[in-house]
Design a protein around this motif. Structure first.
Motif, PDB file in Angstrom:
ATOM      1  N   GLY A  85      19.216 109.363  53.571  1.00 30.78           N
ATOM      2  CA  GLY A  85      19.487 109.983  52.281  1.00 30.78           C
ATOM      3  C   GLY A  85      20.462 111.137  52.405  1.00 30.78           C
ATOM      4  N   THR A  86      20.398 111.834  53.526  1.00 27.26           N
ATOM      5  CA  THR A  86      21.305 112.957  53.763  1.00 27.26           C
ATOM      6  C   THR A  86      22.745 112.482  53.834  1.00 27.26           C
ATOM      7  OG1 THR A  86      19.591 114.184  54.918  1.00 27.26           O
ATOM      8  CG2 THR A  86      21.873 114.821  55.375  1.00 27.26           C
ATOM      9  N   VAL A  87      22.969 111.369  54.510  1.00 25.43           N
ATOM     10  CA  VAL A  87      24.333 110.837  54.632  1.00 25.43           C
ATOM     11  C   VAL A  87      24.894 110.510  53.251  1.00 25.43           C
ATOM     12  CG1 VAL A  87      25.658 108.858  55.466  1.00 25.43           C
ATOM     13  CG2 VAL A  87      24.030 109.979  56.978  1.00 25.43           C
ATOM     14  N   ILE A  88      24.096 109.860  52.426  1.00 24.81           N
ATOM     15  CA  ILE A  88      24.552 109.514  51.073  1.00 24.81           C
ATOM     16  C   ILE A  88      24.779 110.787  50.261  1.00 24.81           C
ATOM     17  CG2 ILE A  88      23.928 108.340  48.922  1.00 24.81           C
ATOM     18  CD1 ILE A  88      24.594 106.470  51.283  1.00 24.81           C
ATOM     19  N   ALA A  89      23.837 111.717  50.336  1.00 31.26           N
ATOM     20  CA  ALA A  89      23.966 112.967  49.574  1.00 31.26           C
ATOM     21  C   ALA A  89      25.187 113.767  50.015  1.00 31.26           C
ATOM     22  CB  ALA A  89      22.699 113.802  49.728  1.00 31.26           C
ATOM     23  N   LEU A  90      25.428 113.820  51.319  1.00 31.66           N
ATOM     24  CA  LEU A  90      26.606 114.544  51.817  1.00 31.66           C
ATOM     25  C   LEU A  90      27.895 113.891  51.343  1.00 31.66           C
ATOM     26  CD1 LEU A  90      25.694 115.526  55.471  1.00 31.66           C
ATOM     27  CD2 LEU A  90      26.201 117.057  53.577  1.00 31.66           C
ATOM     28  N   THR A  91      27.935 112.590  51.400  1.00 26.23           N
ATOM     29  CA  THR A  91      29.128 111.883  50.940  1.00 26.23           C
ATOM     30  C   THR A  91      29.355 112.145  49.456  1.00 26.23           C
ATOM     31  OG1 THR A  91      28.700 110.168  52.571  1.00 26.23           O
ATOM     32  CG2 THR A  91      30.261 109.633  50.829  1.00 26.23           C
ATOM     33  N   TRP A  92      28.288 112.072  48.694  1.00 21.53           N
ATOM     34  CA  TRP A  92      28.388 112.336  47.270  1.00 21.53           C
ATOM     35  C   TRP A  92      28.825 113.783  47.021  1.00 21.53           C
ATOM     36  CZ3 TRP A  92      26.205 115.068  43.170  1.00 21.53           C
ATOM     37  CH2 TRP A  92      26.477 114.556  41.905  1.00 21.53           C
ATOM     38  N   ALA A  93      28.253 114.729  47.773  1.00 19.62           N
ATOM     39  CA  ALA A  93      28.614 116.146  47.615  1.00 19.62           C
ATOM     40  C   ALA A  93      30.085 116.370  47.960  1.00 19.62           C
ATOM     41  CB  ALA A  93      27.719 117.024  48.487  1.00 19.62           C
ATOM     42  N   PHE A  94      30.551 115.765  49.051  1.00 21.67           N
ATOM     43  CA  PHE A  94      31.974 115.883  49.394  1.00 21.67           C
ATOM     44  C   PHE A  94      32.836 115.261  48.309  1.00 21.67           C
ATOM     45  CE2 PHE A  94      30.669 116.424  53.952  1.00 21.67           C
ATOM     46  CZ  PHE A  94      31.181 117.713  54.074  1.00 21.67           C
ATOM     47  N   GLY A  95      32.359 114.163  47.735  1.00 17.48           N
ATOM     48  CA  GLY A  95      33.093 113.540  46.642  1.00 17.48           C
ATOM     49  C   GLY A  95      33.206 114.453  45.436  1.00 17.48           C
ATOM     50  N   GLY A 137      37.452 111.686  45.891  1.00 14.84           N
ATOM     51  CA  GLY A 137      36.251 112.126  45.189  1.00 14.84           C
ATOM     52  C   GLY A 137      35.597 111.012  44.397  1.00 14.84           C
ATOM     53  N   LEU A 138      36.394 110.271  43.649  1.00 12.68           N
ATOM     54  CA  LEU A 138      35.838 109.171  42.861  1.00 12.68           C
ATOM     55  C   LEU A 138      35.264 108.071  43.743  1.00 12.68           C
ATOM     56  CD1 LEU A 138      38.480 108.926  39.984  1.00 12.68           C
ATOM     57  CD2 LEU A 138      36.136 109.826  39.848  1.00 12.68           C
ATOM     58  N   LEU A 139      35.976 107.733  44.828  1.00 16.02           N
ATOM     59  CA  LEU A 139      35.460 106.715  45.748  1.00 16.02           C
ATOM     60  C   LEU A 139      34.146 107.159  46.389  1.00 16.02           C
ATOM     61  CD1 LEU A 139      38.682 105.458  47.564  1.00 16.02           C
ATOM     62  CD2 LEU A 139      37.198 104.154  46.033  1.00 16.02           C
ATOM     63  N   ALA A 140      34.080 108.421  46.797  1.00 17.92           N
ATOM     64  CA  ALA A 140      32.867 108.918  47.446  1.00 17.92           C
ATOM     65  C   ALA A 140      31.689 108.967  46.476  1.00 17.92           C
ATOM     66  CB  ALA A 140      33.119 110.300  48.037  1.00 17.92           C
ATOM     67  N   ILE A 141      31.957 109.219  45.212  1.00 17.00           N
ATOM     68  CA  ILE A 141      30.881 109.250  44.219  1.00 17.00           C
ATOM     69  C   ILE A 141      30.438 107.839  43.855  1.00 17.00           C
ATOM     70  CG2 ILE A 141      30.347 109.850  41.819  1.00 17.00           C
ATOM     71  CD1 ILE A 141      32.201 112.335  42.256  1.00 17.00           C
ATOM     72  N   TRP A 142      31.379 106.934  43.629  1.00 12.58           N
ATOM     73  CA  TRP A 142      31.053 105.580  43.204  1.00 12.58           C
ATOM     74  C   TRP A 142      30.566 104.691  44.331  1.00 12.58           C
ATOM     75  CZ3 TRP A 142      36.065 105.204  39.907  1.00 12.58           C
ATOM     76  CH2 TRP A 142      35.856 105.826  38.675  1.00 12.58           C
ATOM     77  N   HIS A 143      31.123 104.861  45.527  1.00 11.79           N
ATOM     78  CA  HIS A 143      30.794 103.995  46.666  1.00 11.79           C
ATOM     79  C   HIS A 143      30.549 104.829  47.927  1.00 11.79           C
ATOM     80  CE1 HIS A 143      32.008 100.634  44.194  1.00 11.79           C
ATOM     81  NE2 HIS A 143      33.176 101.199  43.988  1.00 11.79           N
ATOM     82  N   PRO A 144      29.499 105.645  47.960  1.00 11.21           N
ATOM     83  CA  PRO A 144      29.307 106.542  49.107  1.00 11.21           C
ATOM     84  C   PRO A 144      29.115 105.812  50.434  1.00 11.21           C
ATOM     85  CG  PRO A 144      27.402 106.619  47.637  1.00 11.21           C
ATOM     86  CD  PRO A 144      28.456 105.806  46.962  1.00 11.21           C
ATOM     87  N   LEU A 145      28.411 104.686  50.430  1.00  9.37           N
ATOM     88  CA  LEU A 145      28.198 103.959  51.690  1.00  9.37           C
ATOM     89  C   LEU A 145      29.498 103.408  52.258  1.00  9.37           C
ATOM     90  CD1 LEU A 145      24.836 102.009  51.435  1.00  9.37           C
ATOM     91  CD2 LEU A 145      25.472 103.830  53.011  1.00  9.37           C
ATOM     92  N   ALA A 146      30.355 102.891  51.403  1.00  9.11           N
ATOM     93  CA  ALA A 146      31.638 102.359  51.868  1.00  9.11           C
ATOM     94  C   ALA A 146      32.493 103.484  52.450  1.00  9.11           C
ATOM     95  CB  ALA A 146      32.375 101.676  50.722  1.00  9.11           C
ATOM     96  N   VAL A 147      32.527 104.612  51.763  1.00 12.94           N
ATOM     97  CA  VAL A 147      33.325 105.747  52.238  1.00 12.94           C
ATOM     98  C   VAL A 147      32.784 106.259  53.563  1.00 12.94           C
ATOM     99  CG1 VAL A 147      33.905 108.165  51.739  1.00 12.94           C
ATOM    100  CG2 VAL A 147      34.171 106.435  49.968  1.00 12.94           C
ATOM    101  N   ALA A 150      45.158 112.726  45.949  1.00 14.88           N
ATOM    102  CA  ALA A 150      44.311 112.348  47.086  1.00 14.88           C
ATOM    103  C   ALA A 150      42.889 112.863  46.893  1.00 14.88           C
ATOM    104  CB  ALA A 150      44.905 112.902  48.386  1.00 14.88           C
ATOM    105  N   SER A 151      42.750 114.071  46.408  1.00 14.95           N
ATOM    106  CA  SER A 151      41.420 114.644  46.188  1.00 14.95           C
ATOM    107  C   SER A 151      40.656 113.884  45.112  1.00 14.95           C
ATOM    108  CB  SER A 151      41.533 116.118  45.787  1.00 14.95           C
ATOM    109  OG  SER A 151      42.088 116.870  46.831  1.00 14.95           O
TER     110      SER A 151
END
Length: 183
Positions: free
Chosen positions: A36-46, A83-93, A78-79
């Motif tokens: 869950g941390t990995v997904i949350a971090l990716t989403w937060a970075f997004g 950001g949109l990719l990390a929010i919509w597809h965190p696992l892929a990113v 780029a940002s």
């Protein structure tokens, strides 16, 4: 000490403690729930990247820019895209980023081995540089071969780092607060 500096220092101490407690809580959660941390971090970075991109778009309308508009446009796009990719597809990113990390570790490992061979006559202990290269290659290979395990390992290390950082922040905040009281 001036009163402005005194007030700033007093706020800083409590802020350090607050950030430290948040970091400690985050570190504990990262160790308990690494996936869950990995997904949350990716989403937060997004979210952060998206905010940076939007702010950069607004900055384009400022007359006094510290950098060229072209670079600011590239940065904003780029940002926003990241950001949109990390929010919509965190696992892929996260998987793509882990593969980049794996590739970088392998290249860095090869570089360290070559460097150790080239400097072996000038320094002692070059074998440690070569060993660090071998370990980097192994870690990169493991991340590439077992990405889920790699993600969980990264989350655990992030959790440990957050715990250490949080404890240091709390200690620093308490010390600043005690220093302010002594004035």
């Amino acid at each position: 000490m001036s009163s402005i500096l005194h007030r700033g220092v007093s706020r800083t101490g409590w802020l350090l403690v607050f950030y430290g407690v948040i970091s400690i809580l985050f570190g504990i959660s990262a160790l308990v729930w690494p996936g869950g941390t990995v997904i949350a971090l990716t989403w937060a970075f997004g979210v952060m990247a998206l905010a940076e991109g939007i702010i950069s778009v607004f900055a384009l309308f400022n007359r006094h820019l510290a950098m060229s508009r072209g670079w600011l446009i590239v940065y904003a796009i780029a940002s926003i895209v990241f950001g949109l990719l990390a929010i919509w597809h965190p696992l892929a990113v996260v998987n793509v980023l882990l593969l980049f990390l794996a590739a970088w570790l392998i290249v860095a490992g090869i570089y360290r081995i070559v460097f150790a061979i080239r400097v072996r006559k000038e320094i002692t202990g070059e074998w440690m540089i070569a060993l660090s290269g071998v370990l980097a290659i192994l870690l990169g290979g493991l991340f590439a071969a077992y990405p889920v395990a790699g993600l969980l390992t990264v989350a655990i290390w992030i959790g440990v780092a957050a715990l250490v950082y949080g404890v240091l922040q709390v200690i620093a905040g308490i010390r600043v607060h005690k220093w302010k009281r002594a004035l």
